[in-house]
Design an enzyme around this catalytic site. Structure first.
Site, short mmCIF file in Angstrom:
data_model
loop_
_atom_site.label_atom_id
_atom_site.label_comp_id
_atom_site.label_asym_id
_atom_site.label_seq_id
_atom_site.Cartn_x
_atom_site.Cartn_y
_atom_site.Cartn_z
N SER A 1 0.86 -1.10 -0.05
CA SER A 1 0.09 0.08 -0.07
C SER A 1 0.94 1.26 0.14
O SER A 1 1.82 1.29 0.86
CB SER A 1 -0.94 -0.03 1.25
OG SER A 1 -1.72 1.29 0.99
N GLU A 2 0.51 2.46 -0.74
CA GLU A 2 1.46 3.36 -1.09
C GLU A 2 1.72 3.96 -0.02
O GLU A 2 2.66 4.95 0.07
CB GLU A 2 1.18 4.20 -2.12
CG GLU A 2 -0.37 4.89 -1.87
CD GLU A 2 -1.17 5.41 -3.11
OE1 GLU A 2 -1.11 6.81 -3.17
OE2 GLU A 2 -1.47 4.69 -4.02
#
Length: 216
Positions: free
Chosen positions: A47-48
């Protein structure tokens, strides 16, 4: 015609992710993919905002408020997973270390252009966020979205009308009606939802379609 639900779409995407890939899940319906990766298959979800080794959504009542994905949804960590500064996360993205990014979109063009943000205050995604970095840095991009808008307008088009996120970035599209690859001849249909015909799909698609179900 029996369109796939969003849960079924997520399962269909997860089914196609190979062993060993590092995969970023974009905000929106792509986050559902985390719930459907087969437990026996090693897929490392990213997840960024700075998570690696993300697991499925937690059981109700067992959420950790400090452990969320980029869409602010509660998530879990697999054993060995980690969370870290988002600058390190974007270094992974921009450094080409992500095998696949699954993004939502407003539109995908026949040449693989993607538009998944807008500037209108009425749209739910008023800023591009990290999507430009992901579309440019990931080794491949798949899109997961409904086939048409709520008022029935096609989202697979000849050319995007929304601001572009990236040009010629999309390799494959998963909708509630079909799985399609982006090719030079047009969108190649690899799979159809139950009861969906090629002609029926053409009627809700504003771009060339070719029958690619037999192709590799």
């Amino acid at each position: 015609m029996n369109p796939w639900s969003r849960t079924q779409m997520a399962g269909r995407v997860a089914q196609d992710i190979p062993e060993g890939w590092y995969v970023n899940l974009g905000i929106g319906i792509p986050t559902l993919v985390a719930d459907h990766v087969p437990p026996e298959r090693e897929v490392v979800l990213h997840s960024e905002n700075g998570i690696l080794g993300m697991g499925p959504a937690p059981e109700k009542g067992r959420e950790n408020p400090w452990l969320i994905n980029a869409g602010k949804q509660a998530v879990t960590l697999h054993p060995g997973g980690s969370y870290f500064h988002h600058a390190d996360s974007f270094a992974m993205i921009r450094g080409g270390h992500i095998d696949l990014c699954v993004l939502g979109a407003f539109e995908v063009a026949a040449n693989g252009d993607i538009a998944n943000w807008a500037t209108s205050e009425n749209d739910s995604a008023p800023a591009v966020g990290g999507a430009m970095d992901l579309a440019a840095g990931a080794k491949r991009v798949w899109v997961m979205m409904e086939h048409t808008t709520k008022d029935g307008r096609p989202k697979l088009v000849e050319a995007c009308s929304y601001p572009l996120t990236a040009m010629k970035a999309v390799a494959r599209v998963y909708t509630n009606l079909a799985v399609l690859d982006v090719t030079e001849e047009g969108f190649a249909v690899r799979d159809l939802a139950p009861g969906v015909t090629l002609e029926g799909l053409r009627s809700v698609t504003a771009a060339p379609l070719v029958d690619g179900k037999v192709a590799a």
